[in-house]
Structure formats: structure tokens, C-alpha cells
Design a protein around this motif. Structure first.
Motif, mmCIF file in Angstrom:
data_model
loop_
_atom_site.group_PDB
_atom_site.id
_atom_site.type_symbol
_atom_site.label_atom_id
_atom_site.label_comp_id
_atom_site.label_asym_id
_atom_site.label_seq_id
_atom_site.Cartn_x
_atom_site.Cartn_y
_atom_site.Cartn_z
ATOM 1 N N PHE A 1 3.213 -42.636 0.078
ATOM 2 C CA PHE A 1 3.005 -44.147 -0.362
ATOM 3 C C PHE A 1 2.112 -44.986 0.144
ATOM 4 N N ARG A 2 2.286 -45.244 1.462
ATOM 5 C CA ARG A 2 1.304 -46.268 1.930
ATOM 6 C C ARG A 2 0.565 -45.818 3.191
ATOM 7 N N PHE B 1 -8.725 -42.784 7.147
ATOM 8 C CA PHE B 1 -9.280 -42.919 8.478
ATOM 9 C C PHE B 1 -10.955 -42.908 8.068
ATOM 10 N N THR C 1 -5.773 -32.622 -3.296
ATOM 11 C CA THR C 1 -7.198 -33.773 -3.410
ATOM 12 C C THR C 1 -6.589 -35.244 -3.375
ATOM 13 N N TRP C 2 -5.183 -35.423 -3.696
ATOM 14 C CA TRP C 2 -4.910 -36.690 -3.864
ATOM 15 C C TRP C 2 -3.782 -37.133 -3.003
ATOM 16 N N LEU D 1 -11.191 -35.143 4.455
ATOM 17 C CA LEU D 1 -12.727 -34.955 3.661
ATOM 18 C C LEU D 1 -13.616 -34.453 4.598
ATOM 19 N N SER E 1 -10.911 -39.598 6.074
ATOM 20 C CA SER E 1 -9.688 -39.232 5.011
ATOM 21 C C SER E 1 -9.433 -40.616 4.086
ATOM 22 N N ALA E 2 -9.169 -40.693 2.719
ATOM 23 C CA ALA E 2 -8.928 -41.829 2.274
ATOM 24 C C ALA E 2 -7.215 -42.063 2.319
ATOM 25 N N SER E 3 -6.804 -43.222 1.667
ATOM 26 C CA SER E 3 -5.342 -43.561 1.885
ATOM 27 C C SER E 3 -4.640 -42.465 0.852
ATOM 28 N N ILE F 1 -1.240 -42.715 -1.641
ATOM 29 C CA ILE F 1 -0.293 -43.123 -2.300
ATOM 30 C C ILE F 1 0.571 -42.529 -2.844
ATOM 31 N N SER F 2 0.340 -41.125 -2.836
ATOM 32 C CA SER F 2 1.241 -40.324 -3.498
ATOM 33 C C SER F 2 2.603 -40.116 -2.681
ATOM 34 N N PRO F 3 3.571 -39.810 -2.901
ATOM 35 C CA PRO F 3 5.042 -39.619 -2.279
ATOM 36 C C PRO F 3 4.855 -38.298 -1.438
ATOM 37 N N TYR G 1 -2.334 -49.716 -5.854
ATOM 38 C CA TYR G 1 -0.959 -48.902 -5.865
ATOM 39 C C TYR G 1 -0.502 -48.504 -7.164
ATOM 40 N N SER H 1 -8.060 -45.294 -1.657
ATOM 41 C CA SER H 1 -9.263 -45.958 -1.109
ATOM 42 C C SER H 1 -10.435 -45.158 -1.437
ATOM 43 N N ILE I 1 -13.889 -44.110 0.680
ATOM 44 C CA ILE I 1 -14.633 -43.957 1.664
ATOM 45 C C ILE I 1 -15.934 -43.437 1.454
#
Lengths: 306, 306
Positions: free
Chosen positions: A139-140, A144, A176-177, A182, A250-252, A254-256, B145, B252, B254
Motif C-alpha cells: 500500500f504505502r 529506495f 514487477t508491480w 531493480l 526500487s520504486a514504491s 502501492i500494491s497490497p 495512489y 514512483s 526512479i
């Protein structure tokens, strides 16, 4: 400060960012020195990493997940310096030196299928330079930014040369999501010397968000133009071996689906820590082993850090 | 406030989050009503979206990219209410009502290969409810989001029913690792009624970061358990059609690769805006067309907004 004057990998020394040639071999061992095949060694040498899907047997994965839950809910552990907790929720984000805090994780670090891969790649006996578990929530979950671990370990810990390999054991599925690791293939062949300098006690912030030792946009663009980006995806139990200078981030998420992994850094016993190249005091032992450098297999790993 | 009492899609009305059944058809037209094939219509009905790789001919893509650069560097445009700029850099992040600000983008909105797909899906003539270009920078591009556009358009704009389709035209390549649109297949079949209420002038913040009308963790978990997540990847020129209630978001970015897209929302002329279901004043015309609802094809689209 002899070390700094002869430093082949200068970074954060106040100048402009630069891409330098790597001065060290990538592979130190050969096909006869361990379990990795000639093809796997060639892939590692070319890309700077190897992804081994479903490496952990199901029973060992289950044991790791059970230990992970135990660690995550251990309030005494959260009080320790080794624990990095979320400021708002007090949830555990990372726990360092897990091979010293958990017998179970110590056994994984010394696993007879895992440690010999590191010995083969580094062509020598190895010890654990750093270990940790990471919890990346769903989620949140924050990302990095790109970095070379070697850059930090060299500048802040005094790791002299590139003879170190990281082993990330994925304990949850990585799509991937959901913010996977990465990796930039081929990035290990150059060293990005970063601008800026290292603040005192930088590690207290950099473990949460790295702002120093961050590669510049032009170098990252050149790197991705040359080799692209590969997400390290795979089911739980996948093992990712990556060379200490391979650029990653790594990206954020937002998935559960949360992401957790177990992370062991194997260093060659022929590459022990020197004084930090920043000229500053070394970081704590639980972040960078300086005294506890027993080769894997020679002794039980778990012992008190005093 | 008759509309609110009979609202079949209540949200932000102070209660607990709920997953409600969709009360409207997904497909309004059939295979004889436009260019999409029976298989494409079935995919759209099942998943809530269609990804059409390489849809734009190269010459049209090049023209869009040239117009994009023109728009991005137009300081007069940046002064307009329609422009959303980054607070720090003053870079353009989004420009609304592009089909009224650019003849070239107006021609894309009315393109004889694109608009008929919307007419087919919605089974009627259509008009542009909202349009914009989005610039998502590389290196430090923020994510967005999860949300259902319909939830916002219903509550804040008074869009009565689900008879609306969004068309995103990817103007740069979208990889899994540069923050692509993430879509939740099948999510369009339920309506997530959100907790909370709508602050006054919410849009001034929500266009940058949505904090109201955000689905709850349990509903998102159930949604992803049922249908997973699909990243809308593809080369520049790919077109993504997605139903107005399909849950989507993005992580995000990067990577060095920026992402830009052109976004047109087609609404059925039989589904014109009512008063906002929040009971608050409507948002500006450039965010949600209330008066400028000429059917596509009937008139030149570009006209002054007063």
C-alpha cells in the motif's frame, strides 16, 4: 590517511561526479570452485547479478517465514540498535546482523547450497560483512533510490576492493508491480564517483533514505542507455546474487502485497575492512563487520556482539 | 438534493468503506457499432480495459511529441489555471483541457480511429468530459495512489452513472520499471464506497496527491486477490482504453525514462453531469465539462472557455 591518497575508488571527495573504470576482477573463482555452472558464471560476469528462481526448498522457505514473523513481533528486538523501525507506526522495517540475532537465519547464511556460491564467485573463504531482514510494506511502501552498495561500503566502512557479493533471498513473491529490486545490467563494470561529502553519522539517516552517495542523473542515464533495467522478480524462495558494485534501487509499492527479504553480504577474507575512506569513524559493527570476521563454516556464526 | 437521496453510488458520506455492486452495463454498444472486434469488446467487458500497442501511426506520434514539447515550454500556458506545475521546479506536470488549448490535440481527441471506439463502448455519441497531458519525470517521478476516476467524478463533478471511458495515449515508452499505469482487472465490476467526506476545494490538492476518495486496504486486497494487477506497458504510441470505474494507480519512477501521456475522457451524451453528489459547488469547467458538451464530430472542438 595513506588509504585515501592511493584510493582507486574515490567518491564524495568534493569534485564532480565521474564514471571510473572498475579496477578489480568480477569473477575470482572458476567453474570447478563451486556449484554455479559456466553459463551462470558468465551471466554474472556480464550482468553483475544472477536470479535463481525457487532456490529455497519449501520447508526451508516456511522455516524462514516463521522466523520472520517471530522477529517482526519481538518487542525486545525492536529496542536494539540493529532495528530500524518506522517512525510513525513503530513497525520493523529492517533488522541488521540477523545472523547473530537468530540461530535460524545464521543457518541460512551458512547454508551448504548458498555460501559455496559466494565462495566460488569470490574465489576464497568468505565472511558475513552485513546481514539483515527487510520488510517493505504494501500500500504505502517507500522506494529506495539508485545506489552502488560498494560506494557506501568503501567510503563509510573502508571496504577496499570489489570482492564482495550480496545474496538477497526473497521471502515473498516479487512481481514487477510490488516494488521489486531493480538492477542495472552491466553497471558493475564502472564505478560512479559521487559528488558531495559524507556527513558525520550519515548512516543514521541513510538507512532510511539515502541522499549522500547518490549517483548523478547523467551517469544513470548513460548506464540505462547501455544496459537497461531488469526487475528481480520471482516467487518466494528466489535467490538473487548481485555484485557489490551493481547499481540497484526500487520504486514504491502501492500494491497490497508486502515484500520481505533476507539479505547476506559475503566478503572475501582477503578483502577485510580498512579505515573508512571518508576519514570518519567506522560505522557500528552490526552494519559493517570489522572484528567478527570468522570465515563461514569455521565456527558457529551466532555469538554476542558484546 | 434529490440526487443524493437516490444515489446508487454513495461515497464519502461518513460511513465505513464498502464494496457495492455495479448498477450499470459495462458495454453499451456491440460489434457492429464501431471498430473494436468481438474479442476486444469481450476483453474490455471482463477486465475493464484494453491495451492497444503501437496504435498511433509514427507520423501522428511525432506530431504529438512535437506539440508536447511546444506545450511544455510555453510560459503563457503555465500561467493558466489549467496548468499544474511542480512547486519547486515550476516544471509542467499536467495541463488540463488540452483539446481546447491545442488544435493539434483537439484533432487527436476527434481522431476517426480513436473517437469511434469510445462511441462503440458507450453506445452513443460522446463528448470530452476531461482532457489533459501528463508529464511524469524520470529519476524522482512521484507515484499516484489507487483510485477509481468514477468515484471522484461522481462525488465531485456529479457524473451520474458509469457510461464513460478514458483513453490514455502513451507518448513515451512505458516499461514495468518506469512507473507505468497499474490496472486492476475486474475492479470495474464493483464500486468501492470510500470513507470520509469531501473537503471544500478538494481538487486544488487532489490533483497533486489524492488523499480523499482513497479506497481502503481491505477492499484493495480483495480486489487484487481476485484479479491481480496488470502494468499498462507498451511502446510510445500505445493506446489504453479503460472504463471509468477501473481501479488504477502508479508507483514512483526512479528510472531515467520520463513518462508522458495524452488523456481524453469520453462521456456519453446520455450521461451529462448532475450537481456534485458531495453537495459542494462543481469543480471548474476545465476539469469537468458541464456546459461545453458538444458531441465529438458535430463541431470543431477548440473554442474559448469564455
Amino acid at each position: 590517511m595513506q588509504a585515501i591518497e592511493t584510493d582507486v575508488y574515490p567518491s564524495r571527495v568534493g569534485g564532480q561526479p565521474r564514471r571510473l573504470e572498475r579496477c578489480d576482477p568480477i569473477l575470482y573463482g572458476g567453474v570447478d570452485d563451486g556449484p554455479l555452472s559456466a553459463q551462470q558464471l558468465a551471466d554474472y560476469e556480464r550482468d553483475g547479478f544472477l536470479i535463481l528462481p525457487n532456490f529455497l526448498p519449501p520447508a526451508q522457505l516456511d522455516a524462514c517465514l516463521a522466523e520472520l514473523e517471530k522477529v517482526r513481533h519481538d518487542d525486545a528486538l525492536k529496542q536494539r540498535d540493529e532495528a530500524i523501525v518506522e517512525p510513525e507506526s513503530n513497525d520493523l522495517r529492517s533488522l541488521f546482523a540477523v545472523h547473530r540475532l537468530s540461530e535460524m537465519f545464521a543457518s541460512v547464511a551458512a547454508d551448504p547450497r548458498i555460501a559455496p556460491m559466494a565462495q566460488q564467485l569470490l574465489g576464497s573463504e568468505v565472511y558475513i560483512h552485513q546481514s539483515r531482514v527487510n520488510f517493505k510494506p504494501g500500500f504505502r511502501g517507500q522506494g529506495f533510490y539508485w545506489h552502488s552498495d560498494f560506494e557506501t561500503w568503501h567510503v563509510e566502512d573502508g571496504l577496499p576492493r570489489m570482492r564482495t557479493v550480496s545474496c538477497s533471498i526473497l521471502l515473498t513473491q516479487n512481481q514487477t508491480w510490488n516494488g521489486p529490486l531493480l538492477l542495472a545490467p552491466g553497471s558493475h563494470r564502472r564505478y560512479i564517483s559521487c559528488a558531495g561529502s559524507t556527513p558525520k553519522n550519515n548512516f543514521k539517516n541513510s538507512l532510511k533514505k539515502q541522499e549522500i552517495g547518490v549517483p548523478d542523473d547523467d551517469s544513470l542515464t548513460a548506464m540505462v542507455d547501455e544496459g537497461g533495467i531488469i526487475p528481480a522478480t520471482g516467487p518466494a524462495g528466489t535467490v538473487v546474487l548481485f555484485e557489490c558494485n551493481t547499481m540497484h534501487g526500487s520504486a514504491s509499492n502501492i500494491s497490497p502485497l508486502p515484500r520481505s527479504n533476507l539479505f547476506f553480504v559475503y566478503n572475501s577474507i582477503q578483502n577485510p575492512l580498512d579505515d573508512p575512506y571518508s576519514g570518519q569513524p567506522p560505522r557500528p559493527e552490526y552494519i559493517a563487520a570489522r572484528r567478527h570476521v570468522e570465515p563461514i563454516g569455521s565456527n558457529p556464526l551466532t555469538m554476542p556482539l558484546e
